[in-house]
Design an enzyme around this catalytic site. Structure first.
Site, mmCIF file in Angstrom:
data_model
loop_
_atom_site.group_PDB
_atom_site.id
_atom_site.type_symbol
_atom_site.label_atom_id
_atom_site.label_comp_id
_atom_site.label_asym_id
_atom_site.label_seq_id
_atom_site.Cartn_x
_atom_site.Cartn_y
_atom_site.Cartn_z
ATOM 1 N N ASP A 20 6.313 -0.697 -7.608
ATOM 2 C CA ASP A 20 5.273 -0.723 -8.530
ATOM 3 C C ASP A 20 3.892 -0.057 -7.643
ATOM 4 O OD1 ASP A 20 4.793 -2.772 -6.600
ATOM 5 O OD2 ASP A 20 3.555 -4.040 -7.871
ATOM 6 N N TYR A 79 0.590 1.038 -5.706
ATOM 7 C CA TYR A 79 -0.280 0.668 -4.411
ATOM 8 C C TYR A 79 -1.100 -0.212 -5.347
ATOM 9 C CZ TYR A 79 1.888 3.956 -1.658
ATOM 10 O OH TYR A 79 2.724 4.661 -0.709
ATOM 11 N N PHE A 107 4.640 6.455 -4.320
ATOM 12 C CA PHE A 107 4.428 6.475 -2.687
ATOM 13 C C PHE A 107 3.302 7.622 -2.502
ATOM 14 C CE2 PHE A 107 9.032 5.702 -2.685
ATOM 15 C CZ PHE A 107 8.904 4.573 -1.847
ATOM 16 N N HIS A 125 14.848 0.993 2.431
ATOM 17 C CA HIS A 125 13.258 1.136 2.004
ATOM 18 C C HIS A 125 12.548 1.959 3.351
ATOM 19 C CE1 HIS A 125 9.144 0.927 0.705
ATOM 20 N NE2 HIS A 125 9.740 1.088 -0.705
#
Length: 224
Positions: free
Chosen positions: A64, A66, A77, A186
């Site tokens: 989701d 930031y 990202f 991740h």
């Protein structure tokens, strides 16, 4: 939410008439009226706006947006300058440096990737300020799953880059043998050392694209 107007629109149109999307639309409008929500409403669909369906070469799936001020702008990202790259992106840049020798830039603005055909898609497209995952389960997952299924059905080769468990849970929708699936932990500081570093997703993506006669991605993000 500005409508998606490129070739995604035709494929996503069936979603707009479904009950879940109507509820999602009302919920999101209410959230923007009553809370501080990221990204700005006009940026919600930037991943689709910047990477038309016919141009998608690779997909990076995030979770989701930031949730701190000035960060999210609709690409997973990525952050707008002058915001410093968050820790996960710092690790992505480190792997990119180790994999392809790219220098580590002074910003986290990834629109260059999106404009070359890397769909930078979060599975949830909005979030309340300072509350990670606060819009999980309100309907976005169903919408982005529809996008992933549309991508899976394309008859040309596409690379799916799945970092972390939430992204990898989408693998079950990816059954088209034309595509390449790259999985790794991740890039967050909590898990990057468990196999994200050294996974070489950028060179593997370009090798696959070149093997299929597709222009590779220039992954270098330039300094600003």
């Amino acid at each position: 939410m500005p409508p998606i107007s490129n070739d995604w629109a035709k494929y996503l149109k069936p979603e707009y008439g479904k009950p879940y999307y109507k509820e999602l639309y009302l919920k999101i409008n209410e959230e923007y009226r009553t809370h501080k929500i990221f990204p700005p409403a006009e940026d919600i669909f930037n991943a689709f706006h910047l990477t038309p369906l016919h141009n998608v070469k690779a997909v990076i799936l995030g979770q989701d947006p930031y949730h701190n001020d000035g960060q999210a702008h609709g690409l997973c990202f990525s952050v707008k300058p002058p915001v410093d790259p968050p820790p996960s992106l710092v690790n992505i840049y480190q792997e990119l440096h180790d994999d392809l020798g790219c220098y580590i830039p002074n910003n986290g603005y990834l629109t260059k990737w999106a404009e070359q055909g890397v769909l930078m898609l979060n599975t949830v497209l909005t979030v309340r300020a300072h509350q990670a995952n606060s819009h999980r389960g309100i309907g976005w997952e169903e919408f982005t799953d529809a996008a992933i299924r549309i991508l899976n059905e394309q008859d040309r080769p596409i690379v799916f880059i799945l970092w972390g468990r939430p992204a990898q849970m989408k693998e079950k929708m990816l059954n088209n043998p034309n595509h390449l699936i790259l999985k790794a932990p991740h890039p967050s500081p909590l898990s990057a050392y468990r196999g994200f570093f050294g996974s070489k997703p950028f060179s593997k993506t370009n090798q696959f694209l070149e093997e299929h006669g597709i222009e590779p991605i220039d992954w270098q993000i330039e300094n600003i």
